[in-house]
Enzyme design. Structure first.
Site, PDB file in Angstrom:
ATOM      1  N   HIS A 110       0.643  -1.151   0.136  1.00 45.31           N
ATOM      2  CA  HIS A 110       0.227  -0.009   0.069  1.00 45.31           C
ATOM      3  C   HIS A 110       0.823   1.179   0.041  1.00 45.31           C
ATOM      4  O   HIS A 110       1.630   1.500   0.972  1.00 45.31           O
ATOM      5  CB  HIS A 110      -1.102  -0.105   1.335  1.00 45.31           C
ATOM      6  N   GLU A 113       1.771   3.533   3.072  1.00 46.96           N
ATOM      7  CA  GLU A 113       2.251   2.922   4.145  1.00 46.96           C
ATOM      8  C   GLU A 113       3.918   2.528   3.909  1.00 46.96           C
ATOM      9  O   GLU A 113       4.341   1.621   3.608  1.00 46.96           O
ATOM     10  CB  GLU A 113       1.404   1.546   4.494  1.00 46.96           C
ATOM     11  N   HIS A 220       3.443  -3.872   6.316  1.00 45.96           N
ATOM     12  CA  HIS A 220       2.351  -2.716   6.128  1.00 45.96           C
ATOM     13  C   HIS A 220       2.460  -1.875   7.353  1.00 45.96           C
ATOM     14  O   HIS A 220       3.363  -1.869   8.109  1.00 45.96           O
ATOM     15  CB  HIS A 220       0.902  -3.583   6.029  1.00 45.96           C
ATOM     16  N   GLU A 313       2.276  -5.426  10.663  1.00 43.46           N
ATOM     17  CA  GLU A 313       1.968  -3.989  10.780  1.00 43.46           C
ATOM     18  C   GLU A 313       2.933  -3.573  11.735  1.00 43.46           C
ATOM     19  O   GLU A 313       2.929  -3.681  12.839  1.00 43.46           O
ATOM     20  CB  GLU A 313       0.296  -4.099  11.098  1.00 43.46           C
ATOM     21  N   HIS A 542     -23.865 -45.470 -36.328  1.00 47.26           N
ATOM     22  CA  HIS A 542     -25.012 -45.926 -37.405  1.00 47.26           C
ATOM     23  C   HIS A 542     -24.142 -46.048 -38.598  1.00 47.26           C
ATOM     24  O   HIS A 542     -23.574 -45.189 -39.345  1.00 47.26           O
ATOM     25  CB  HIS A 542     -26.185 -45.152 -37.449  1.00 47.26           C
ATOM     26  N   GLU A 545     -24.385 -43.230 -41.487  1.00 43.54           N
ATOM     27  CA  GLU A 545     -23.957 -41.996 -41.092  1.00 43.54           C
ATOM     28  C   GLU A 545     -22.676 -41.895 -41.089  1.00 43.54           C
ATOM     29  O   GLU A 545     -21.980 -41.996 -39.955  1.00 43.54           O
ATOM     30  CB  GLU A 545     -24.701 -41.688 -39.697  1.00 43.54           C
ATOM     31  N   HIS A 649     -22.842 -38.428 -35.227  1.00 45.57           N
ATOM     32  CA  HIS A 649     -23.979 -39.095 -36.104  1.00 45.57           C
ATOM     33  C   HIS A 649     -24.234 -38.159 -37.258  1.00 45.57           C
ATOM     34  O   HIS A 649     -23.638 -37.141 -37.465  1.00 45.57           O
ATOM     35  CB  HIS A 649     -25.159 -39.243 -35.104  1.00 45.57           C
ATOM     36  N   GLU A 740     -24.832 -34.467 -34.287  1.00 48.71           N
ATOM     37  CA  GLU A 740     -25.330 -34.688 -35.518  1.00 48.71           C
ATOM     38  C   GLU A 740     -24.778 -33.685 -36.205  1.00 48.71           C
ATOM     39  O   GLU A 740     -24.738 -32.536 -36.243  1.00 48.71           O
ATOM     40  CB  GLU A 740     -26.927 -34.243 -35.568  1.00 48.71           C
TER      41      GLU A 740
END
Length: 1355
Positions: A110, A113, A220, A313, A542, A545, A649, A740
């Site tokens: 920060h 700080e 910090h 801190e 299939h 196909e 397919h 498909e």
């Protein structure tokens, strides 16, 4: 870091342009002075702040002056282009050397700080100036690799004002107004990261992940306290909720080290004006308990970098006047040094390979009981900070056998040195990396993002897409339809040309014996790499196909030709094991016709069954016989850890996802538990295909359909029962969709290039989806090995997945926050919160602790050290073999030269004698008796000491030939015996199994019947019985009252062997089907340990290549599909007097019966196939016999108790043998074990049994019998004591009464003699009164009236 309580928000407008100008002039005047001159003129005064330019000059000057121990580098730049300077301080600071742990301090995160920035500058000066002069500093610098970053937010510092104690957001945040300590990836919250807005965070993250820092401090200001992880909780309560890390005690200690050496911090009372009453016990606090911080750096360090970091801190005022700097340095100097020195506590050492002493990088160091792991560096060194104590430490590295070291003593002061040498799992030098493909790694209670498989990363999405589009790739050139022979040649060609990344294999045959080919594409083909997901494409299910079939051949060519040149393809192949099956229905394809638009010719297989209606269905029983193509794919899907799949397919243009049906058989959305995941992967495909994503499918066809975004739920479209995608999701870990790919089922070859262009990106993008969600390892905390079959559940998603045999797992999830739980039989579950990123995969490793037992209802984790390396090695072997891959490897490594034929009795006898003559050290042949026709019933024992009883070893029995017309089992057991003997001493696993097991083989218990049987007669009963016509499997009766006649001689011989007890498991071989049965054969008989018996049968079936499918394939079978290929025997052929029932009831040994083939006496040519099908299952029984629970029963003095009864789950009984040993097989899970012995107090405990672990070993120690006459010992003893007390009191009373009577009588006579005349009357009266009193007393105490007696009797 502090000051977030409402006072930190104030305006930054106090800074005027005039002040800015003055500062700029002042800075410029300082920077105009040469560096060396400036340092000479201005020695450190501890009374002023250094701005960025001054800091830069100072650090450069110090690096130049102390070049032997200092090196200045920048890890990146801020938003305003300022360098993020890091000073490295160590001996030889420009080189990485082994043996020095890395430490870092980060300040000024920060910007307002500022004390942290200054004290770190002073620390750099102090270390450099004191090096060589002060021993403490010299030792610290020589032994530690120190990195100090004075300012992580130089832009914020430049905007801050001296004297601002409460700070401002302008200075606190970076130049893009981002709080850097709220911007790191968080375990509980999805933190949005934009690299352009926070380059400081990006740089520090990269720095953390590229270096294996061990310890760190983040400095910090705003109060005075040391804060330690975790910084937040899942609930993100504002304050007051303690968030404990696995190393909580260690973090508390480290924080106290700093606090105790800071005179203000150690008081715990900073007395800051903003919060005057705030106190911190011992000057430390848990981060989340103080206040919740999401996205903090310290948690990121611990969870992602493996580095322990706390936040200090340092001052109440964030930017105090410079006059205060001397005091701040004095307050923190000793604390800074003391904290750095803690990097040398705990355990440290090197991990090296035994073969060549080479360092092993990224080996995992696990400490039992602490769910946080660290890894070795590239030099093989590691540093595990620990508090003083005794620890069990395990080291795990891919490709090496894990090693556990028990009882490692950690003392105060310097770290305990523990060097580890690992043996490779095989002769090849391991090259497989650990799970993460990126530097980010995690362990349980940590998570990380792996975007290695993603095409995008932070801040570069658009650039990556542009690069992808402009990339020149080699496209397929030859587009044509491939008939089977053409396709086969194509696959063999590419497998040969690209052998380094391909493997061609067949998973089975079609009905017409065409091979079902699969091409594997991976950087290490044929090997499952730890953590690498497996993916599959299936085409042409299939037969008519065909687009999917041709696209997959195009994809194979595309992947192979572009590997090594196209980054995306190269990275995809390197990170994924891809399996491509171009045709699942090659028979159907061969009868299909080019030009078919929507026909059905060739759709089904050659038996005319639709393969996508042939899988087991969750709602409807599929009555069609399971086809060989279906069975092959089912076995394939269960043999590999597939994560994602697509079934290609034709006939429409859409991605269809589960579920495909519903119980009502109506077209309605049927949502799966992972509906969001399925939609995600479906959209990934459709979005890359513009025609599909449009949603208007088949515009040029007679029928019109619309699918939003080109995807649909299967059942919402139409119901499909017996579909493959649902079966994958329900029965495996694999998520599958059906794609498909075109409205034309068998389009002209000229159209194929168009289909490739439409689907190329979709096919690749869909493979990328396998790298979404979460993946990692499930690890055993005790030995570091992977836990197979562990269950990974996601809160609110009812679909668990399981880990692979090596312990790795993959779980597809959409981006979001989840709670994951890992659980496994015999282990305590572990839960973890995880945030799945938008890109890439989150890596979460779980470390599970074993449950040893349950005592008084409390789980006791197994922390018993492994003291005997020999035992540990064997336990590791059992774990390795307890899965298909383990036995597959054993299968491959054993000598398999065999010549199969059927042997007559005389040849069987000669064969057995030959084994004893050739392998006398491990075999012993014993005659159990003779058959009716005086043929010997042989029993062959195979063990490392066959002539000596070893009760501590499990004993397994293999029996065949109870029906003479089913001789397959005889031949299989003879081959099994020969295989074991031949491989003894050659194959380490076989050798060890024989050394640890007593194997008894009875190849033929009905030799007379065998002589009558006829080869190739599948259904004849000739030879089924013995020569007396008795079916021996109906002749085993333990009670004389149950049998009508004496047992047959063959039966008697086997009964005597069974009744020796001591057997742990028995496997009987028979014929007439393909399944396994378990007791009982007798009807209407409850089975006390049904789970265990069924489990043992299932283990055999699961290792059989066909049996586990449940489809016997036997003609005229009336059973249909048998679940898992396992049945209770009475459901198969119910009868009395079976051998397996006798074994359970009178031998206290579980027995299963294996039916090896549909044909009772198949032709000899079938024997090699039957051996191949059963060999792995037979070996699995040798592994399984070492599981369950085993132990020793002894008394308090350590004397073994023989004949003690071990009662399992209140029913099944086994008995302790010589030495007090017992061993019982049990199904995985928790079991109650009770031990009973005459004269001793009954003992009980619960044990957990794992399906992958060697038997849980327990010791049962008896106390003396606690009951006397059926009453508790304490009650009997108390009653006896009370009775004795009563007797003593009664005796005392009687004595006192008698004494009193005697004294009175003596006194009376004495006075009578002396005063006879005077007291004669008085004496007479006294005497009479005494008698009356005595009589009265005796009557009341010692006698009853008739009335009293009568009253008592009535009661």
């Amino acid at each position: 870091m502090s000051g977030q309580r409402g006072t930190i928000l104030c305006s930054s407008h106090k800074l005027s342009l005039l002040v800015l100008s003055l500062l700029a002039v002042f800075a410029s005047s300082i920077n105009s002075v040469p560096v060396d001159e400036q340092r000479e003129q201005e020695p450190e005064t501890y009374s002023k702040y250094y701005n960025y330019d001054q800091l830069t000059d100072l650090l450069k000057s110090l690096a130049q002056k102390y070049a032997n121990v200092a090196n200045l580098t920048s890890i990146g730049r801020s938003v305003e282009n300022r360098e993020l300077w890091v000073m490295r301080i160590t001996k030889d600071p420009t080189a990485d050397v082994p043996g020095k742990p890395k430490f870092k301090y980060v300040g000024n995160m920060h910007g307002d700080e500022t004390v942290s920035r200054q004290v770190l500058i002073y620390l750099v000066e102090y270390l450099l100036e004191k090096y060589g002069d002060e021993p403490r500093v010299t030792e610290l610098v020589d032994s530690t690799d120190i990195y100090i970053m004075p300012s992580m937010n130089p832009d914020g510092f430049e905007k801050s004002n001296e004297g601002e104690c409460t700070g401002t957001d302008v200075g606190r945040h970076n130049a893009k107004n981002i709080d850097l300590n709220r911007s790191f990836p968080d375990q509980f919250e999805d933190i949005h990261m934009n690299a352009e807005e926070m380059p400081e965070v990006t740089a520090v993250m990269r720095w953390i992940l590229e270096n294996k820092f061990v310890l760190s401090g983040n400095l910090h200001g705003g109060t005075v306290v040391a804060s330690y992880p975790f910084d937040d909780t899942e609930a993100h309560d504002t304050e007051g909720t303690y968030s404990r890390s696995p190393d909580d005690a260690l973090f508390r200690y480290l924080a106290r080290v700093y606090a105790e050496n800071n005179p203000v911090m150690k008081t715990g009372e900073p007395k800051c004006e903003e919060n005057i009453g705030e106190t911190f016990k011992d000057g430390i606090t848990n981060g989340a308990k103080w206040y919740d911080v999401a996205g903090g750096m310290q948690d990121f360090n611990y969870l992602k970098g493996g580095c322990l970091e706390i936040t200090m801190e340092l001052s109440c005022c964030k930017y105090p006047p410079s006059a205060q700097l001397r005091t701040e340095w004095d307050n923190n100097r000793e604390a800074l040094l003391a904290y750095m020195e803690q990097i040398h506590i705990g355990v440290s050492g090197f991990v090296r390979a035994a073969r060549d002493d080479a360092p092993i990088a990224d080996a995992m160091i696990m400490v039992s009981g602490i769910n946080h792991n660290v890894n070795t560096s590239r030099f093989g060194d590691y540093y595990r900070l620990l508090l003083p104590g005794t620890y069990n430490i395990t080291v795990l590295a891919p490709g090496y056998i894990p090693m556990s070291v028990a009882g490692v003593e950690v003392t105060e002061g310097k770290a305990t040195v523990l060097n580890i040498t690992l043996e490779a799992e095989n002769d090849e030098i391991p090259t497989t990396l650990s799970i993460p493909e990126s530097p980010i790694e995690t362990s349980v209670n940590s998570a990380s993002t792996d975007s290695s498989s993603s095409s995008s990363s932070i801040g570069v999405n658009e650039a990556a897409d542009e690069e992808k589009d402009s990339r020149v790739t080699v496209q397929p050139q030859d587009f044509r339809h491939h008939h089977f022979n053409d396709m086969e040649l194509f696959l063999k060609k590419f497998s040969s040309e690209y052998s380094s990344i391909t493997r061609l294999y067949s998973i089975g045959n079609s009905v017409q014996k065409r091979s079902l080919w699969v091409m594997e594409i991976s950087d290490n083909p044929g090997v499952h790499e730890l953590g690498e997901p497996e993916f599959k494409y299936i085409g042409n299910m299939h037969g008519n196909e065909v687009v999917g079939r041709e696209l997959l051949l195009n994809l194979i060519e595309y992947l192979c030709r572009n590997y090594g040149t196209d980054p995306e393809i190269t990275q995809l192949i390197n990170s994924t094991r891809i399996h491509i099956m171009p045709s699942m229905n090659p028979d159907g394809y061969e009868v299909s016709q080019e030009g078919d638009i929507s026909g059905i010719q060739g759709r089904n297989n050659s038996n005319n069954y639709d393969l996508n209606r042939n899988f087991p269905d969750r709602f409807n029983y599929v009555t069609d016989p399971r086809q060989p193509e279906t069975l092959a794919v089912m076995n394939w899907a269960k043999s590999y850890p597939f994560v994602l799949s697509a079934n290609l397919h034709g006939g429409s243009l859409v991605v269809n996802y589960p579920f495909d049906d519903n119980p009502d058989n109506v077209s309605r959305y049927s949502k799966s538990s992972d509906d969001d995941v399925f939609r995600m992967v479906a959209l990934a495909y459709s979005k890359e295909n513009s025609q599909m994503y449009d949603g208007h499918s088949c515009k040029d066809m007679d029928y019109q359909e619309y699918f939003k975004d080109g995807i649909t739920n299967g059942a919402a479209w139409y119901n499909v029962h017996g579909g493959m995608q649902d079966w994958n999701y329900i029965n495996t870990n694999c998520f599958e969709v059906t794609i498909e790919q075109g409205c034309y089922k068998y389009p002209p070859a000229a159209d194929l290039p168009k289909y490739w262009e439409q689907n190329r990106r979709s096919l690749l993008q869909f493979i990328h989806q396998v790298h979404r969600g979460v993946k990692g390892m499930v690890i055993d905390s005790k030995d570091g090995s992977g836990i197979p079959n562990a269950m990974i559940t996601v809160d609110a998603i009812n679909h668990p997945i399981t880990s692979n045999i090596a312990g790795d797992y993959w779980r597809l999830l959409v981006p979001g926050k989840y709670q994951l739980t890992a659980s496994a039989q015999g282990y305590s579950p572990v839960r973890f919160f995880v945030t799945v990123p938008n890109e890439g995969v989150q890596i979460v490793n779980f470390t599970l602790a074993r449950i040893h037992s349950y005592t008084n209802g409390q789980i006791t984790e197994d922390t018993t050290p492994i003291l005997d390396p020999n035992v540990q090695e064997f336990q590791s072997l059992i774990k390795q073999l307890s899965g298909k891959s383990g036995l597959d490897k054993l299968f491959k490594d054993t000598n398999t030269q065999s010549s199969f034929r059927y042997r007559q009795y005389s040849e069987v006898s000669e064969f057995l004698r030959g084994l004893t003559l050739n392998f006398p050290e491990i075999t012993s042949l014993q005659s159990l008796g003779q058959s009716v026709e005086f043929r010997t019933i042989w029993a062959l024992e195979i063990s490392n000491n066959p002539k000596v009883q070893e009760p501590s070893e499990p004993k397994i029995r293999f029996v065949a030939g109870i029906h003479g017309n089913a001789p397959v089992g005889t031949e299989l057991l003879l081959e099994f015996a020969a295989s074991l003997c031949i491989n003894y001493g050659k194959n380490p696993a076989i050798t060890r199994l024989i050394n640890e097991t007593r194997i008894v083989i009875l190849p033929s218990i009905n030799p007379d019947g065998r002589e009558l049987a006829k080869e190739k007669d599948c259904t004849s009963t000739a030879g089924m019985t013995n020569v007396h016509g008795k079916d021996l499997d109906t002749d085993f009766f333990g009670n004389a009252s149950q049998r009508a006649a004496e047992p047959q001689p063959e039966t008697r011989a086997v009964m005597d062997l069974i009744q020796e007890r001591g057997f742990t498991l028995s496997v009987a071989m028979d014929g007439g089907s393909v399944l396994v049965t378990y007791p009982y054969d007798k009807p209407v008989q409850s089975v006390e340990n049904a789970d265990t018996l069924r489990y043992l049968a299932t283990v055999y079936a699961n290792h059989h290549s066909k049996m586990h499918s449940g489809d016997t394939g036997c003609p005229n079978s009336q059973m249909g599909t048998i679940p898992n290929g396992v049945l209770r025997a009475a459901e198969w052929h119910s009868h009395m007097g079976s051998m397996k029932d006798f074994s359970v009831d009178f031998g206290h040994c579980p027995e299963i019966t294996v039916y090896t083939s549909c044909c009772m006496f198949p032709p000899a040519e079938m024997l090699p196939t039957l051996w191949t099908e059963n060999r792995k299952s037979l070996l699995s029984m040798l592994v399984e016999v070492h599981k369950g629970v085993r132990g020793v029963v002894k008394d308090k003095n350590g004397k073994p108790i023989v004949g003690a009864i071990i009662v399992l789950n209140g029913g099944v009984r086994v008995f302790t043998s010589e030495g007090g040993y017992f061993h019982a097989l049990l199904a995985p899970g928790l079991h109650n074990i009770e031990a009973v012995a005459d004269g001793y107090q009954q003992q009980s405990q619960k044990v957990s049994v794992s399906p992958f672990e060697a038997a849980s070993s327990i010791i049962i120690e008896f106390d003396m019998e606690n009951d006397i006459f059926g009453l508790p010992r304490e009650l009997v003893v108390a009653s006896a004591a009370a009775a004795m007390t009563a007797l003593v009191l009664t005796a005392c009373i009687i004595w006192c009464v008698c004494s009193a009577k005697s004294n009175r009588q003596k006194d009376g006579f004495h006075r009578l003699r002396q005063h006879r005349d005077d007291y004669d009357d008085e004496v007479r009266l006294m005497s009479m009164g005494s008698k009356k009193s005595l009589l009265s007393h005796e009557f009341q105490d010692e006698s009853e009236s008739d009335e009293d007696t009568l009253y008592t009797n009535k009661l």
